[in-house]
Design an enzyme around this catalytic site. Structure first.
Site, PDB file in Angstrom:
ATOM      1  N   LYS A 201      31.064  23.607  70.786  1.00 34.39           N
ATOM      2  CA  LYS A 201      30.573  23.872  69.439  1.00 34.39           C
ATOM      3  C   LYS A 201      30.685  22.593  68.625  1.00 34.39           C
ATOM      4  O   LYS A 201      31.577  21.774  68.852  1.00 34.39           O
ATOM      5  CB  LYS A 201      31.405  24.969  68.770  1.00 34.39           C
ATOM      6  CG  LYS A 201      31.119  25.152  67.282  1.00 34.39           C
ATOM      7  CD  LYS A 201      32.182  25.979  66.597  1.00 34.39           C
ATOM      8  CE  LYS A 201      31.947  25.960  65.090  1.00 34.39           C
ATOM      9  NZ  LYS A 201      32.922  26.788  64.367  1.00 34.39           N
ATOM     10  N   GLU A 251      38.439  28.795  51.949  1.00 35.51           N
ATOM     11  CA  GLU A 251      39.278  28.728  53.148  1.00 35.51           C
ATOM     12  C   GLU A 251      40.576  27.970  52.913  1.00 35.51           C
ATOM     13  O   GLU A 251      40.565  26.799  52.519  1.00 35.51           O
ATOM     14  CB  GLU A 251      38.497  28.051  54.280  1.00 35.51           C
ATOM     15  CG  GLU A 251      39.232  27.982  55.597  1.00 35.51           C
ATOM     16  CD  GLU A 251      38.396  27.354  56.692  1.00 35.51           C
ATOM     17  OE1 GLU A 251      38.920  27.215  57.804  1.00 35.51           O
ATOM     18  OE2 GLU A 251      37.227  27.012  56.435  1.00 35.51           O
ATOM     19  N   GLU A 295      31.824  31.971  68.179  1.00 35.70           N
ATOM     20  CA  GLU A 295      32.162  30.847  67.305  1.00 35.70           C
ATOM     21  C   GLU A 295      33.491  31.108  66.598  1.00 35.70           C
ATOM     22  O   GLU A 295      34.361  30.228  66.521  1.00 35.70           O
ATOM     23  CB  GLU A 295      31.048  30.659  66.270  1.00 35.70           C
ATOM     24  CG  GLU A 295      31.321  29.573  65.244  1.00 35.70           C
ATOM     25  CD  GLU A 295      30.282  29.544  64.129  1.00 35.70           C
ATOM     26  OE1 GLU A 295      30.491  28.788  63.170  1.00 35.70           O
ATOM     27  OE2 GLU A 295      29.286  30.283  64.214  1.00 35.70           O
TER      28      GLU A 295
END
Length: 442
Positions: A201, A251, A295
């Site tokens: 990724k 986050e 993911e």
């Protein structure tokens, strides 16, 4: 000790801080009248700090910037005389790091080195119940600092408790630094690398240059974001008059208190619905998407693996959906108990960059990002936050963010690319990342 800017606290210098309780005051009015460096930091749980000036300023460059900052900070906190206040008002260093170790300050990142932290001269702290004023100084007597505290308290009494929000500056024009066609080709190349087994990724980002009708007042923009995104962090770090890095990231990278670490995996996103029913349907699509789950799980596993060498236990909670005003994310809370006394910067270094903003394998992903992206990430998607003399601290991931200077703001957004990523879908999704700040500028 490495070379430092003017204002850095030298080894052996004494740090004196004095704090008093004050009537509530507009933090925006305070910041509007103060020179750089200016700092603003607020968390979803209610702590709010506005600060100005620099008693100490520590900087670092390169791959050892985390360790260098930690070492310099130990000198800053070596001799501290603190009186008044509470745990919330204790001396802290505020700042952040560049995404890449090879970062060099170029526009729009003038004034932003590989890492920089500031211990403010004047700090306002608001908790759920009280507001405090703190003054810090070096090589001054406690009596002198207390006199300055009294003077500033009198000045703050003249400021309003509330400050009317100014009108948004208005957007004159926008320009993507990477054209849609070029972005599509970057995504296709990344998916080829992933299918070839070179990557699992990679997060590719782009920047949006925004020309404004009027100069931006960042504290006012952050106040508008308070209403739109109350569940997010909000920050401003303005080291010089050249510009300020600010944002409303959803986050948390890490919070360390004693030996307890709190962090999270936040990866995978989808839009909000027009109705509660559509909202739930989109959330279900997000949770059931094999691409998104893959993911997200990569991010959670990597955070777990990064914490494990430092911790006696790591707990990964159940995956859930985190809903913001314009977007929904998959979120997995993660906590850990450290094996011994660790500085929060050791944990930050172990986790940065998470696969949510970098990729896997980490070094290959960072190399791909450097070779692929056509703009300088600077401090975007990097750790921003604070730490104290005990090594406790809290850092957010510098996403949903931008750099502001007068009538120009550069915004940043990125998306995780995996094997079956579609360039058009990824382009549409990354535009959502600009909206939190862009909407408030318009």
């Amino acid at each position: 000790m490495p070379p430092h800017r003017d204002g850095q606290l030298s080894a052996g210098s004494s740090l004196v801080t004095r704090t008093c309780r004050i009537s509530d005051v507009s933090f925006r009015a305070f910041l509007a009248g103060r020179p750089a460096p200016r700092i603003y930091w607020t968390t979803p749980d209610g702590l709010e700090i506005a600060a100005s000036g620099a008693v100490a300023r520590v900087t670092a460059e390169g791959s050892d910037r985390f360790e260098t900052i930690r070492d310099q900070a130990s000198d800053c906190f070596a001799s501290v005389d603190t009186e008044g206040g509470t745990e919330a008002t204790r001396p802290r260093l505020f700042g952040g790091f560049s995404f890449h170790a090879e970062h060099e300050p170029t526009p729009p990142w003038n004034g932003f080195p590989g890492a920089e932290f500031v211990l403010p001269e004047i700090q306002l702290t608001r908790t759920e119940t009280e507001t405090w004023l703190t003054v810090s100084a070096r090589n001054r007597t406690p009596d002198e600092v207390e006199a300055t505290l009294a003077e500033l308290r009198a000045e703050l009494d003249e400021l309003p408790g509330m400050r009317p929000r100014e009108e948004s500056p208005g957007v004159k024009s926008t320009r993507h630094t990477t054209a849609r066609e070029e972005w599509g080709e970057q995504v296709r190349q990344a998916t080829e690398q992933i299918r070839a087994g070179e990557l699992q990724k990679v997060v590719l980002a782009t920047a949006l240059e925004v020309e404004l009708e009027n100069p931006v007042a960042v504290p006012d923009t952050l106040e508008r974001l308070r209403t739109s995104y109350p569940e997010c962090y909000r920050f401003l770090f303005e080291p010089t008059t050249a510009g300020g890095f600010f944002g409303a990231p959803p986050e948390r990278l890490v919070s360390l208190r004693g030996q307890t670490v709190e962090t999270e995996a936040l990866a995978g996103s989808i839009a909000r619905g027009e109705t509660p029913e559509e909202d739930d349907e989109l959330a279900e699509l997000l949770a059931e998407s094999e691409k998104v789950r893959e993911e997200h799980e990569l991010v959670a596993e990597t955070i777990h693996d990064g914490l494990e060498p430092l911790a006696s236990s790591v707990i990964v909670a159940n995956r859930q959906v985190k809903r913001l005003s314009n977007i929904q994310h998959l979120q997995t809370p993660i906590s850990a108990t450290l094996d011994g006394d660790e500085h929060v910067l050791s944990v930050v270094e172990a986790l940065h960059p998470t696969p949510a903003v970098g990729g896997l394998p980490p070094e290959m992903a960072k190399r791909t990002i450097r070779e692929t992206e056509t703009f300088d990430r600077g401090w975007y998607a990097s750790p921003v936050g604070w730490f104290d003399a005990n090594g406790d601290g809290e850092f957010a991931v510098g996403i949903r963010s931008g750099v502001a200077a007068e009538s120009r703001v550069t915004l940043f957004g990125g998306n995780g690319i995996v094997a079956d990523s579609d360039p058009d879908d990824e382009w549409d999704e990354v535009q959502l990342k600009f909206l939190p700040i862009l909407d408030e500028l318009e």
